[in-house]
Enzyme design. Sequence first.
Site, PDB file in Angstrom:
ATOM      1  CG  ASP A  45      58.258  28.914  33.893  1.00 44.03           C
ATOM      2  OD1 ASP A  45      58.582  28.857  32.681  1.00 44.03           O
ATOM      3  OD2 ASP A  45      57.882  27.920  34.534  1.00 44.03           O
ATOM      4  CG  HIS A 248      78.382  46.618  16.830  1.00 42.90           C
ATOM      5  ND1 HIS A 248      78.026  47.567  17.741  1.00 42.90           N
ATOM      6  CD2 HIS A 248      79.736  46.595  16.851  1.00 42.90           C
ATOM      7  CE1 HIS A 248      79.129  48.095  18.285  1.00 42.90           C
ATOM      8  NE2 HIS A 248      80.167  47.520  17.757  1.00 42.90           N
ATOM      9  CG  ASP A 265      84.789  42.357  17.533  1.00 49.86           C
ATOM     10  OD1 ASP A 265      85.188  41.997  18.646  1.00 49.86           O
ATOM     11  OD2 ASP A 265      84.507  43.545  17.265  1.00 49.86           O
ATOM     12  CG  ASP A 276      86.783  44.027  22.029  1.00 48.11           C
ATOM     13  OD1 ASP A 276      86.464  43.321  21.055  1.00 48.11           O
ATOM     14  OD2 ASP A 276      86.533  45.240  22.092  1.00 48.11           O
ATOM     15  CG  HIS A 355      85.063  51.597  14.145  1.00 52.77           C
ATOM     16  ND1 HIS A 355      86.381  51.541  14.503  1.00 52.77           N
ATOM     17  CD2 HIS A 355      84.883  50.608  13.225  1.00 52.77           C
ATOM     18  CE1 HIS A 355      86.979  50.564  13.851  1.00 52.77           C
ATOM     19  NE2 HIS A 355      86.092  49.984  13.058  1.00 52.77           N
ATOM     20  CG  HIS A 359      86.382  50.247  23.070  1.00 51.21           C
ATOM     21  ND1 HIS A 359      86.531  49.211  23.963  1.00 51.21           N
ATOM     22  CD2 HIS A 359      86.201  49.657  21.854  1.00 51.21           C
ATOM     23  CE1 HIS A 359      86.413  48.056  23.326  1.00 51.21           C
ATOM     24  NE2 HIS A 359      86.226  48.288  22.036  1.00 51.21           N
ATOM     25  CG  HIS A 366      82.226  49.481  24.133  1.00 53.14           C
ATOM     26  ND1 HIS A 366      81.107  49.544  23.350  1.00 53.14           N
ATOM     27  CD2 HIS A 366      83.154  48.831  23.382  1.00 53.14           C
ATOM     28  CE1 HIS A 366      81.352  48.966  22.183  1.00 53.14           C
ATOM     29  NE2 HIS A 366      82.583  48.519  22.183  1.00 53.14           N
ATOM     30  CD  GLU A 389      87.829  48.243  18.221  1.00 52.67           C
ATOM     31  OE1 GLU A 389      87.131  47.540  17.462  1.00 52.67           O
ATOM     32  OE2 GLU A 389      87.526  48.460  19.405  1.00 52.67           O
ATOM     33  CE1 TYR A 393      84.865  47.020   9.581  1.00 50.41           C
ATOM     34  CE2 TYR A 393      85.330  49.377   9.823  1.00 50.41           C
ATOM     35  CZ  TYR A 393      85.376  48.091  10.324  1.00 50.41           C
ATOM     36  OH  TYR A 393      85.932  47.869  11.555  1.00 50.41           O
ATOM     37  NE  ARG A 411      86.147  45.407  14.546  1.00 52.97           N
ATOM     38  CZ  ARG A 411      84.961  45.208  13.984  1.00 52.97           C
ATOM     39  NH1 ARG A 411      84.594  45.943  12.945  1.00 52.97           N
ATOM     40  NH2 ARG A 411      84.142  44.283  14.424  1.00 52.97           N
ATOM     41  CD  GLU A 413      88.777  45.002  19.286  1.00 48.61           C
ATOM     42  OE1 GLU A 413      88.022  44.165  18.750  1.00 48.61           O
ATOM     43  OE2 GLU A 413      88.376  45.859  20.088  1.00 48.61           O
TER      44      GLU A 413
END
Length: 440
Positions: A45, A248, A265, A276, A355, A359, A366, A389, A393, A411, A413
């Site tokens: 519940d 991610h 991040d 972000d 990537h 964005h 996003h 960003e 890698y 990275r 950003e």
Amino acid sequence: MRKPNYNMTLFEERRIRLRESLSEQKVKDAAIVIFANRELIRNNDVPYSFRQDTNFFYLTGFEEPDSVYIFRPGHKEENIMFVRKKDALKETWEGFRYGTEGARKEFFMDDAFYLEEFSTKAASLLKDCSRVYFDLFSDPQNDATMKTIFEKIKNLNHRSGRGTLPVFSSKEVIGEQRLFKSSDEVALLKKACEITTQGHIAVMKEAKVGMNERALHGVFLNEIMKQGSPREGYGGIFATGSNATTLHYVFNDEEMKDGELILVDAGAEHEFFTGDITRTFPVNGKFSDTQKRIYGTMLELQKSLVAAVKPGVTFKELNSQMTRGVTELLVKEGVLQGEVDELIDQQSFTKYIPHGVGHFLGMDVHDAGLTMLKGEPRPLAAGMALTIEPGIYIPADDEVAPKALRGLGIRIEDNILVTENGNINLTADCPKSIEELERS
Ligand SMILES: [Mn+2]
């Protein structure tokens, strides 16, 4: 009665903007139907912590699950909400419900009904509309609900020559509006970016060798919630060493070791807007020579990309600037061999930078808004917000890259608001220079 936590005129202004934009597009007698998010069960519940559907919140400010909002611009009853029933027992357990009276009084609805009445009322509210904006194919249950309503309308309009109601994308029409931030919205985004910055600074201060990624995530959450943020805008990434090469990374459960970089991040929400930011810094407070060389190059590239943001520029152009910069670095470091132009043509960089450059940013990390217009990349314009960003890698098991570089993930950003003449970096106060990162 409980009061909404928000400045309610903001939501009214958004509805006025939407009404005006539909009328500019010469759309008459349209209706927009938006479903709230449902409460999802976590176990037995116990529900997952609830966050309202962004578009639903954007137009109403109403945070109760299961509700439905119908906007009929130009009608006398323009704003109609369907809400959960008041229920003394449920409210004892789960908290206050506004009910229909609260929806009218506190959220300025022209009319409000209980959800049980939705299918009959909605059919009569929509039957004379010229079109309906609804987010078809995103949620099977909502699709099924609307299907019964469309069937009812078809029967109500029997032999009238009106046929079935045309359905247009609510996501697109609202998304295009959300893309351009009003000055009030810019203030909210700014605040989300400030809190996010404070969170990152706290993380930089606390990080040390031997600490678990999760503990550092806790530092971030602690700082942003202390500053009034209700939650993160997305699951924070706290990736030490080669974990940073997972874009991610979700586990956040490893010990941070001496000599590693950590990639953080993470973003804080403020009134449904989110920051972000990504920062990458040495766990032990000192970059190695290799780390410093590559980080320094990536930082210069990131700064030049930020400087390039202005009206008229496209993501496509920024992307090619980024891939050129990263490819040059990969060649210089001996990761890729050959001519830079040829390597770019062959897209050799994608293994090391999978990537894009960034964005749109706003109420969703996003954020909404079309990136192509009439088949062409969309030029940026004043009022849009986006992330910049660039990253690099190098997988730990890469057999081509020099050994010293394997497992390196960087990275950087920032969050950028496009202005008439250029841009404002909303996260400029978050440290990123080598000097600052080694000190903090
Ligand atoms: Mn991002």
